[in-house]
Scaffold this motif. Structure first.
Motif, mmCIF file in Angstrom:
data_model
loop_
_atom_site.group_PDB
_atom_site.id
_atom_site.type_symbol
_atom_site.label_atom_id
_atom_site.label_comp_id
_atom_site.label_asym_id
_atom_site.label_seq_id
_atom_site.Cartn_x
_atom_site.Cartn_y
_atom_site.Cartn_z
ATOM 1 N N LYS A 1 -64.574 68.165 18.170
ATOM 2 C CA LYS A 1 -63.199 67.615 18.882
ATOM 3 C C LYS A 1 -62.295 67.251 18.124
ATOM 4 O O LYS A 1 -60.955 67.616 18.576
ATOM 5 C CB LYS A 1 -63.916 66.031 19.549
ATOM 6 C CG LYS A 1 -65.086 66.266 20.539
ATOM 7 C CD LYS A 1 -65.806 64.888 20.852
ATOM 8 C CE LYS A 1 -66.147 63.911 19.819
ATOM 9 N NZ LYS A 1 -67.298 64.490 18.992
ATOM 10 N N SER A 2 -62.418 66.654 16.693
ATOM 11 C CA SER A 2 -61.148 66.681 16.032
ATOM 12 C C SER A 2 -60.544 67.955 15.663
ATOM 13 O O SER A 2 -59.264 68.121 15.443
ATOM 14 C CB SER A 2 -61.752 65.945 14.906
ATOM 15 O OG SER A 2 -62.094 64.619 14.961
ATOM 16 N N THR A 3 -61.541 68.931 15.645
ATOM 17 C CA THR A 3 -60.925 70.243 14.966
ATOM 18 C C THR A 3 -60.129 71.040 16.305
ATOM 19 O O THR A 3 -58.929 71.275 15.991
ATOM 20 C CB THR A 3 -62.160 71.266 14.856
ATOM 21 O OG1 THR A 3 -62.851 70.763 13.631
ATOM 22 C CG2 THR A 3 -61.443 72.400 14.250
ATOM 23 N N PHE B 1 -54.590 60.255 14.490
ATOM 24 C CA PHE B 1 -55.719 60.633 13.869
ATOM 25 C C PHE B 1 -56.830 59.818 14.163
ATOM 26 O O PHE B 1 -56.718 58.586 13.936
ATOM 27 C CB PHE B 1 -55.309 60.765 12.324
ATOM 28 C CG PHE B 1 -54.307 61.976 11.967
ATOM 29 C CD1 PHE B 1 -53.299 62.249 12.769
ATOM 30 C CD2 PHE B 1 -54.632 62.740 10.978
ATOM 31 C CE1 PHE B 1 -52.348 63.316 12.348
ATOM 32 C CE2 PHE B 1 -53.821 63.886 10.675
ATOM 33 C CZ PHE B 1 -52.881 64.011 11.264
ATOM 34 N N GLN B 2 -58.051 60.546 13.949
ATOM 35 C CA GLN B 2 -59.283 59.834 13.806
ATOM 36 C C GLN B 2 -59.442 59.069 12.453
ATOM 37 O O GLN B 2 -59.799 57.975 12.541
ATOM 38 C CB GLN B 2 -60.350 60.680 13.849
ATOM 39 C CG GLN B 2 -61.764 60.102 13.834
ATOM 40 C CD GLN B 2 -63.019 61.102 14.002
ATOM 41 O OE1 GLN B 2 -62.938 62.129 14.079
ATOM 42 N NE2 GLN B 2 -64.501 60.443 13.759
ATOM 43 N N TYR B 3 -58.919 59.590 11.481
ATOM 44 C CA TYR B 3 -58.837 58.917 10.056
ATOM 45 C C TYR B 3 -57.416 58.961 9.626
ATOM 46 O O TYR B 3 -57.066 59.846 8.976
ATOM 47 C CB TYR B 3 -59.577 59.647 8.919
ATOM 48 C CG TYR B 3 -61.022 59.681 9.641
ATOM 49 C CD1 TYR B 3 -61.798 58.439 9.567
ATOM 50 C CD2 TYR B 3 -61.730 61.032 9.938
ATOM 51 C CE1 TYR B 3 -63.369 58.581 10.094
ATOM 52 C CE2 TYR B 3 -63.013 60.996 10.388
ATOM 53 C CZ TYR B 3 -63.755 59.716 10.318
ATOM 54 O OH TYR B 3 -64.880 59.897 10.782
ATOM 55 N N LEU C 1 -55.222 61.881 21.401
ATOM 56 C CA LEU C 1 -55.711 60.449 20.603
ATOM 57 C C LEU C 1 -57.142 60.635 20.288
ATOM 58 O O LEU C 1 -58.092 60.744 21.071
ATOM 59 C CB LEU C 1 -55.493 59.291 21.523
ATOM 60 C CG LEU C 1 -54.021 59.222 22.017
ATOM 61 C CD1 LEU C 1 -53.880 57.781 22.896
ATOM 62 C CD2 LEU C 1 -53.127 58.812 20.968
ATOM 63 N N ASP C 2 -57.256 60.932 19.040
ATOM 64 C CA ASP C 2 -58.632 61.179 18.456
ATOM 65 C C ASP C 2 -59.412 59.898 18.138
ATOM 66 O O ASP C 2 -59.257 59.284 16.980
ATOM 67 C CB ASP C 2 -58.588 62.343 17.243
ATOM 68 C CG ASP C 2 -59.995 62.651 16.944
ATOM 69 O OD1 ASP C 2 -61.048 62.026 17.411
ATOM 70 O OD2 ASP C 2 -59.731 63.512 15.926
ATOM 71 N N GLU C 3 -60.282 59.544 18.789
ATOM 72 C CA GLU C 3 -61.149 58.190 18.524
ATOM 73 C C GLU C 3 -60.167 56.973 18.228
ATOM 74 O O GLU C 3 -60.654 56.317 17.379
ATOM 75 C CB GLU C 3 -62.119 58.634 17.516
ATOM 76 C CG GLU C 3 -63.238 59.554 18.095
ATOM 77 C CD GLU C 3 -64.354 59.411 17.102
ATOM 78 O OE1 GLU C 3 -64.839 58.458 16.674
ATOM 79 O OE2 GLU C 3 -65.131 60.295 17.237
ATOM 80 N N THR C 4 -59.129 56.874 18.902
ATOM 81 C CA THR C 4 -58.462 55.776 18.580
ATOM 82 C C THR C 4 -59.002 54.370 18.950
ATOM 83 O O THR C 4 -58.568 53.212 18.406
ATOM 84 C CB THR C 4 -57.017 55.883 19.455
ATOM 85 O OG1 THR C 4 -56.380 57.237 19.337
ATOM 86 C CG2 THR C 4 -55.886 54.866 19.185
HETATM 87 MG MG LIG Z 1 -63.622 63.801 15.267
#
Ligand SMILES: [Mg+2]
Ligand SMILES: Nc1ncnc2c1ncn2[C@@H]1O[C@H](COP(=O)(O)OP(=O)(O)OP(=O)(O)O)[C@@H](O)[C@H]1O
Lengths: 352, 251
Positions: free
Chosen positions: B44-46, B88-90, B173-176
């Motif tokens: 997912k993040s990729t 970003f997730q992180y 929105l990655d795991e916001t």
């Molecule tokens: Mg991820």
């Protein structure tokens, strides 16, 4: 307080400095001599006195073209007088008497494009309870070699904060020897070297904890580009009786080009058993994840790199305690990182 | 004019060691909200990073069209100017660069691309105050280093704040929502809903159905092992919450 110097805010024929702040006292030391005198720089702040303003001492190396004939009909002349002038041994002395306070800014510049060699000795003595905040800004051209030896003695309860900003110079060496001779002395050393082209910048620290209960903290950072090199040698010595010493040291290097060379060598010599000592060194490159974060917000690659360099330098520049001065010096560092210095042959112009 | 905003066709991407995205197909229309769910490590993040142009992934096959333009030719900053935003997730910490300087630089780069002059200090401050309000961020955050010392939830709010400043056409929105307490979740979701218009779109990557109570998706995709293995309506989130992924994977 001794105050027999002539301060001038503008020696337009020499150099116009943009760093000064309102109220700062400016003093030129030309080729080792205080302006319009035959003396070396010497400051004594008397017992219990506080210098009201930041004193800025501008060390310039310059060869007045009126004095030295350089060429006849386009052919260079070997002039022994010129050679003598290029090599300089000089000395400065700072004596902070008991309980005195001062803030100083030393700037060194080369005004003509000659191959200067400067060997400088700076004696700094802090008596009991004295406080000195000293910023050393070095901005010289690529053909200049500058070696400075700082011999520092700190007595009980004194605090020295010293920040080196080596922005430009062919070969810069700062040798810093600190002797902590009175308990509860506090020594904060910070330094930033920005080296590119063929430049070489070295920092050698000998920090001697000779008595108990002193605190020292060193943070030296370098950014290297092109074929430049930096050396960091940092020795912390804690004498047998110097219990409860606390000595911290860090050296961080950011290399922008594979041709750059970093040497870093921490060394601990500890003869007391109840001490806190900590040292660390890192060598790193531009961080791609950080760049991507900035670029994903629409910041260009070029600007993102600059921001990252500014971020790297920030814990040095942001520790400058006078806000206005911090701002000016930050601007200089930023200009340097943006490569604006290389547009001028005469590095002194970069402070204008 | 077509109402398709983003079209991903058979997208494959890899790192040096392994293939991560193995043929993604995804069509997003203007005004839609898509959710992407899926087990840890499924890509997912990729996917979101590849859409935003992260160069450490190599795209080996497929196409990404954004408003009909080939996105793969554009650098991350050009994609940002085109209207893509990645939360970003992180989120990354940048010590020594203040939040206000960071976002001002970003906003002014965007304006430059639109041939607009930089905002004046007063205009910028007004805009910034307003948008910080969207996500309940205290003004003291503006002078702090970007994300430095921010709690997990504060970092996520900062992502939404940055999004609000840049007003993207497509926000990824990655795991916001991860790391947010219930109140913060509502605040962030409200922020998103404030920015929602019928000509912009959102992709929210999440593990939890609770976010989708506040941000109601048109479609939910399940990403597994580098491909989308199921797409369905918003009810799917509830079902995943109850039954996990196994039943979808094994199907
Ligand atoms: Mg991820
Ligand atoms: N730069 C990289 N180098 C090596 N492996 C990577 C890299 N980026 C991702 N991967 C691997 O690819 C897979 C997918 O990672 P990704 O971060 O996209 O998963 P995710 O679906 O976002 O997971 P999560 O739900 O845990 O956030 C993981 O196995 C991960 O370890």
């Amino acid at each position: 307080m001794r105050d027999n110097y002539i301060y001038s805010n503008n020696r337009a024929n020499l150099f116009r400095c943009k760093v000064p702040l309102s109220g700062a006292e400016q003093l030129f030391v030309v080729n080792g001599k205080v302006q319009d005198s035959d003396n070396s720089y010497s400051l004594v702040v008397e017992k219990g006195c506080t210098l009201p303003n930041i004193q800025q001492v501008i060390y310039v190396r310059n060869i007045d073209s009126n004095i030295a004939i350089r060429e006849i009909d386009g052919v260079p002349v070997e002039d022994s007088r010129l050679k003598d002038m290029l090599k300089l041994d000089c000395e400065s002395n700072i004596l902070m008497k008991e309980g005195s306070n001062a803030k100083l800014l030393f700037c060194s510049h080369t005004l003509s494009m000659d191959e200067f060699e400067t060997d400088e000795l700076v004696n700094i003595t802090l008596e009991r309870d004295a406080n000195l905040d000293l910023i050393i800004m070095q901005n010289e051209h690529n053909k200049a070699r500058h070696r400075a030896d700082y011999k520092i003695s700190l007595d009980a309860n004194s605090t020295l904060t010293m920040t080196f900003l080596s922005l430009h110079g062919g070969e810069i060496t700062n040798n810093i020897e600190v002797n902590m001779i009175g308990e509860h002395a506090n020594c904060q050393l910070k330094g930033l070297c920005l080296a590119d082209k063929e430049q070489s910048m070295s920092t050698n620290v000998k920090l001697n904890h000779l008595v108990p209960n002193c605190y020292s903290n060193q943070l030296f950072k370098n950014i290297l580009d092109d074929s430049s090199s930096t050396n960091f040698f940092g020795r912390i010595y804690v004498a047998k009786d110097a219990q409860k010493s606390e000595a911290l040291q860090a050296n961080h290097n950011l290399i922008l080009c594979d041709k750059s060379k970093v040497k870093t060598k921490p060394q601990l010599e500890i003869y007391a058993d109840d001490v806190i000592c900590n040292h660390g060194a890192t060598i790193g490159k531009i961080n791609e994840d950080e760049l991507f974060y900035m670029r994903s917000r629409g910041i260009t690659l070029h600007e993102a790199k600059i921001l990252q360099l500014l971020s790297f330098t920030s814990d040095i520049t942001n520790s400058i305690t006078t806000d206005a001065l911090k701002e000016r010096l930050n601007i200089l560092v930023e200009k340097r990182l943006r490569g604006e210095f290389s547009n001028n042959n005469n590095c002194s112009k970069n402070c204008c | 004019m077509s109402d398709i905003l983003l079209e991903v066709k058979n997208l494959r991407a890899r790192t040096e060691d392994k293939e991560i995205l193995k043929g993604i197909n995804l069509t997003i229309r203007k005004g839609e909200i898509h959710a992407i769910m899926g087990p840890n490590g499924s890509g997912k993040s990729t996917l979101s990073a590849v859409l935003a142009g992260k160069e450490s992934y190599t795209v080996t096959d497929g196409e990404i069209l954004f408003e009909g333009k080939n996105l793969l030719e554009l650098s991350p900053e050009e994609r940002s100017w085109a209207g893509i935003f990645l939360g970003f997730q992180y989120p990354i910490e940048i010590p020594g660069v203040t939040n206000v300087n960071f976002i001002k630089t970003a906003v002014n780069e965007h304006r430059k691309m639109k041939n607009l002059p930089p905002l004046s200090a007063a205009e910028f401050l007004k805009l910034m105050r307003e948008r910080m309000n969207y996500v309940g961020m205290d003004s003291s955050f503006s002078t702090r280093g970007v994300n430095v010392g921010f709690s997990g939830g504060e970092k996520k709010r900062n992502e939404i704040f940055q999004m609000a400043m840049l007003e993207p056409k497509l926000a990824l929105l990655d795991e916001t929502d991860s790391g947010l307490d219930v109140d913060a979740l509502r605040i962030v979701a409200n922020g998103v809903n404030k920015l929602k218009r019928d000509d912009n779109s959102f992709v929210v990557i999440t593990h939890y159905q609770r976010l989708l109570d506040y941000i109601v998706p048109d479609v939910i995709h399940v990403l597994y092992n580098g491909t989308i293995i199921k797409s369905a309506g918003k009810e799917l989130a509830l079902e995943i919450e109850e039954r996990g992924y196994d039943w979808i994977i094994n199907n």
